[in-house]
Design a protein around this motif. Structure first.
Motif, short mmCIF file in Angstrom:
data_model
loop_
_atom_site.label_atom_id
_atom_site.label_comp_id
_atom_site.label_asym_id
_atom_site.label_seq_id
_atom_site.Cartn_x
_atom_site.Cartn_y
_atom_site.Cartn_z
N TRP A 186 -10.17 5.69 109.31
CA TRP A 186 -9.84 4.89 110.51
C TRP A 186 -9.62 3.43 110.12
CZ3 TRP A 186 -9.09 7.66 114.85
CH2 TRP A 186 -9.66 8.94 114.90
N VAL B 18 -2.18 2.78 115.29
CA VAL B 18 -2.53 3.91 116.15
C VAL B 18 -4.06 4.09 116.26
CG1 VAL B 18 -2.34 6.41 116.43
CG2 VAL B 18 -0.38 5.08 115.66
N ASP B 19 -4.77 3.92 115.11
CA ASP B 19 -6.22 4.17 115.11
C ASP B 19 -6.99 3.23 116.05
OD1 ASP B 19 -5.77 6.11 113.32
OD2 ASP B 19 -6.59 5.06 111.58
N THR C 135 -8.86 4.68 119.18
CA THR C 135 -10.15 5.33 119.01
C THR C 135 -11.22 4.32 118.59
OG1 THR C 135 -8.99 7.32 118.33
CG2 THR C 135 -11.33 7.19 117.78
N SER D 118 -0.82 8.74 127.64
CA SER D 118 -1.65 8.84 126.45
C SER D 118 -1.47 7.62 125.57
CB SER D 118 -1.27 10.11 125.68
OG SER D 118 0.12 10.12 125.47
N TRP D 119 -2.40 7.50 124.65
CA TRP D 119 -2.36 6.43 123.66
C TRP D 119 -1.23 6.74 122.68
CZ3 TRP D 119 -3.82 1.66 123.07
CH2 TRP D 119 -3.94 1.09 121.79
N PHE D 120 -0.90 5.79 121.82
CA PHE D 120 0.14 6.01 120.81
C PHE D 120 -0.23 7.19 119.92
CE2 PHE D 120 -0.08 1.33 121.46
CZ PHE D 120 1.14 1.18 122.11
N ALA D 121 0.81 7.88 119.43
CA ALA D 121 0.57 8.96 118.48
C ALA D 121 1.17 8.56 117.14
CB ALA D 121 1.21 10.24 119.00
N ASP D 122 0.71 9.22 116.07
CA ASP D 122 1.31 8.96 114.76
C ASP D 122 2.81 9.21 114.85
OD1 ASP D 122 -0.95 8.21 113.34
OD2 ASP D 122 -1.57 10.31 113.09
N ASP E 80 4.89 7.22 116.39
CA ASP E 80 5.46 6.42 117.47
C ASP E 80 6.12 5.14 116.94
OD1 ASP E 80 4.95 8.11 119.49
OD2 ASP E 80 3.29 6.96 120.39
N ARG F 226 9.87 5.26 116.40
CA ARG F 226 10.82 5.46 117.50
C ARG F 226 11.74 4.26 117.62
NH1 ARG F 226 6.99 8.31 121.94
NH2 ARG F 226 8.40 7.43 123.47
N VAL G 62 4.32 4.83 127.51
CA VAL G 62 3.69 6.14 127.26
C VAL G 62 2.30 6.25 127.88
CG1 VAL G 62 4.98 6.54 125.14
CG2 VAL G 62 2.74 5.40 125.03
#
Ligand SMILES: Nc1ncnc2c1ncn2[C@@H]1O[C@H](COP(=O)(O)OP(=O)(O)O)[C@@H](O)[C@H]1O
Ligand SMILES: [Mg+2]
Lengths: 404, 245
Positions: A97, A124-125, A128, A138-142, A144, A147, A186
């Protein structure tokens, strides 16, 4: 076996017969347990609120902050080089993390014109590591950050100013960087109670770097954070410091330090609250126990003849002791269940939560420890309160008890 | 006086109570008594002659000051308190003058009480056993009644059912008709005699009523702590209204 079942049967029959008296004493125990459980339950909720707050501000234990500067000029190393070194070193020690974070302003094109929005630029981490709560989406994803249209997590204020769009339709908004860029929303975070109607948002670090002006890119100095297990945080601090210093060159001063709340406040910043809460609860419970002892003693005195009769039909001293004890335990445990139920109603009451923990975003479920503690305490108090009457019951002289 | 092995033997039993600032009170003085299974013994005596004290000793509720009591061949002095409690539950059924039913509990629950201290089959089937016993004493229709709602005779019959549910080998009745009128007393006594006889238990009846005592087959008289056999005709002769023992 039959002895234990028999004692239960007897205890239950006794309770049924002395309904009113028992009920009176049990109200006391139930109230005490309700108080204890509520206090502990509310304590757990305030603790949760406080912890959440700490963690949002400075990360979860143990969060290491890495920084570097030139001791002569005071200048920080370029972000690109620092980022590369940070990634390499944290990968080396399998730190799963990590995040960069920095604050900036990004102009957002609302219907009423371009408005600067305070933006936290993160990896992204971060979601959390800082317990970011979402009310929608939702939160950002790996991935993202790759994009073309950068992803945004905005707060409710921003979302409402955009006309409260349904996130499933992938709503977009124009943001201004080096040029005009279309971004996709998002996720939505709730407004913090002390920060209502103030627009804020999150953007991924790489997305921001892609849209930022060259001047903005030049002047970015993010904070580097790594979330590591508390047990090995001291060792990792030294290793990361040494390796990053090696990667960046000897003329830079590198420091690694823990920033989370546990490091500032020793083992448990909430210990005083816990002690206070515990003290009050025990006092309340002892008062309840005293009431129970009193009433149990009275009922046993009134039952000396009965005890004598039972002994003449083969009840052993141990059995009489156990039965009287059991009455108290069974009754107190039943009162405990009622008390815990009352406590749940109190603690889950929205008005109470607002009063005790304003600003909490995620009200925890009723703490199971509090419920167990309430039940355990009730049973213990029942046993304690039953001890004296049980001893009195055992000392009953059968001959005298049934003499007349 | 029948079988090879007596159920209960008393040898030179003395019971003395130490009184503060006074001479010790000798309630029982050298009592000898042997009771076997199937016996029906009566003990008559004036009020204050030591009958209840003797009964407590017979029921393993008390220890003699001197002398020896053997229950089922075992010296009770050698038994632990727990062993005595269990032996009492298993083998002794008490019937008291004041019935001593537990208040607030139905006739059935009262009759079930001793079975709570039993184990195995007796414990698990306690309700059925108690119901059968209530039926034996003719009270199955009052099983759910509270003692307060029963007449004296009915209460004493519930007490008889309670004393018999565990199938004791010794039934001790302390003035069982003392709180009943003559007619009810006679019918309760007849029932007790019959139930005890058919279950094969020894029955010891303590009374000051000669008519009740006359129902027994062995007769004793307790006078100022001394127990002596007495002839049945003498008992009956004394059973005149103006004569009290
Ligand atoms: N624990 C005791 N302390 C003092 N006196 C006692 C005690 N037990 C019995 N007594 C006395 O011994 C005598 C015999 O008592 P009890 O066996 O109850 O006689 P009964 O049943 O024949 O009327 C009575 O005078 C009684 O007061
Ligand atoms: Mg008496």
């Amino acid at each position: 076996m039959t002895g234990i079942v028999g004692a239960f049967v007897e205890a239950w029959a006794e309770l049924r017969i002395h309904k009113t008296r028992v009920l009176l004493s049990l109200i006391g125990v139930a109230v005490a347990v309700a108080a204890l459980t509520s206090v502990v339950g509310l304590g757990a909720i305030t603790q949760q609120a406080t912890t959440e707050n700490y963690e949002r501000q400075s990360g979860r234990p143990a969060t290491l902050i890495v920084s570097a500067y030139d001791p002569v000029t005071g200048a920080a190393p370029p972000a690109a080089a620092f980022s590369a070194a940070f990634t390499e070193v944290t990968d080396r020690y399998s730190v799963s993390w990590t995040t960069r974070s920095t604050y900036t302003q990004v102009f957002v094109d609302f219907v009423d014109g371009l408005t600067p929005v305070d933006t936290t630029v993160v990896d992204v981490d971060y979601g959390t590591m800082h317990r970011v709560q979402l009310s929608q989406g939702s939160w950002f994803a790996d991935g993202d950050e790759e994009r073309l249209a950068p992803a945004l997590v905005v707060n409710e204020t921003v979302w409402k100013r955009l006309g409260s769009p349904d996130l499933r339709t992938h709503p977009t908004v124009t943001v201004q960087g080096a040029g005009n860029v279309t971004a996709v929303i998002v996720g939505v975070t709730p407004d913090l109670p002390y920060n209502q109607d103030y627009p804020t948002m999150y953007m991924l670090y790489d997305s921001y770097m892609a849209i930022a002006t060259p001047q903005q890119v030049q002047s970015i100095y993010p904070q580097y954070e790594a979330w590591v297990p508390v047990g090995i945080s001291d060792d990792l601090t030294a290793l990361i410091q040494r390796d990053i210093a090696g990667a960046l060159g000897d003329d830079l001063q590198v420091s690694v330090s823990r920033q989370d709340y546990l490091v500032y406040q020793g083992e448990d910043p909430l210990l005083p609250i816990k002690l206070l809460v515990g003290g009050v609860s025990i006092l309340v419970l002892l008062l309840g126990a005293l009431g129970l002892v009193n009433i149990s003693l009275v009922t046993v005195r009134q039952r000396i003849r009965e005890i004598g009769i039972r002994r003449s039909f083969g009840a052993t001293a141990g059995r009489v002791f156990f039965a009287v004890m059991m009455e108290s335990v069974v009754a107190a445990a039943a009162a405990g269940v009622v008390g815990v139920f009352i406590a749940v109603v109190v603690v889950k009451n929205p008005a109470v939560i607002n009063f005790i923990a304003a600003g909490i975003t995620d009200v925890p479920a009723f703490p199971i420890e509090a419920a167990l503690l309430g039940l355990g305490a009730a049973t213990f108090v029942g046993a304690l309160a039953g001890l004296l009457p049980a001893l009195v019951a055992v000392r009953v002289k059968v001959i005298d008890a049934i003499r007349y | 006086m029948s079988e090879a092995r007596p159920l209960l033997e008393l040898e030179g039993v003395t019971r003395t109570v130490e009184l503060p600032d006074d001479e010790p009170l000798h309630i029982l003085r050298g009592v000898n008594l042997t009771v076997s299974v199937g016996d029906h013994v009566s003990i008559v005596g004036r009020s204050g002659s030591g009958k209840s004290t003797l009964l407590n000793l017979l029921g393993l509720l008390d220890n003699p000051t001197k002398g020896e009591i053997r229950f089922d061949g075992k010296r009770i002095a050698d038994m632990s308190a727990n062993q005595r409690d269990r032996a009492r539950g298993r083998d002794v059924g008490f019937i008291f003058q004041q019935f001593n039913l537990l208040g607030g509990r139905t006739a059935l629950e009262n009759a079930m009480t001793p079975l709570l201290y039993a184990s195995g089959r007796q414990f698990w089937r306690r309700e059925q056993i108690a119901l059968e016993m209530l039926d034996r004493v003719g009270l199955s229709h009052r099983a759910q009644s509270m003692p307060e709602k029963l007449s004296g005779g009915e209460q004493q019959r519930v007490a008889i059912a309670r004393a018999l549910v565990r199938g004791p080998r010794l039934i001790l009745a302390d003035e069982p008709t003392g709180a009943l009128d003559v007619e009810t007393g006679a019918s309760v006594m007849a029932l007790l005699d019959e139930v005890a006889h058919s279950s094969g238990a020894a029955l010891i009846t303590i009374t000051h009523d000669a008519n009740i005592a006359a129902l027994a087959r062995q007769h004793y008289r307790l006078d100022r702590g001394v127990l002596a056999p007495v002839d049945v005709n003498r008992v009956l002769a004394l059973a005149q209204p103006e004569v009290t023992l």
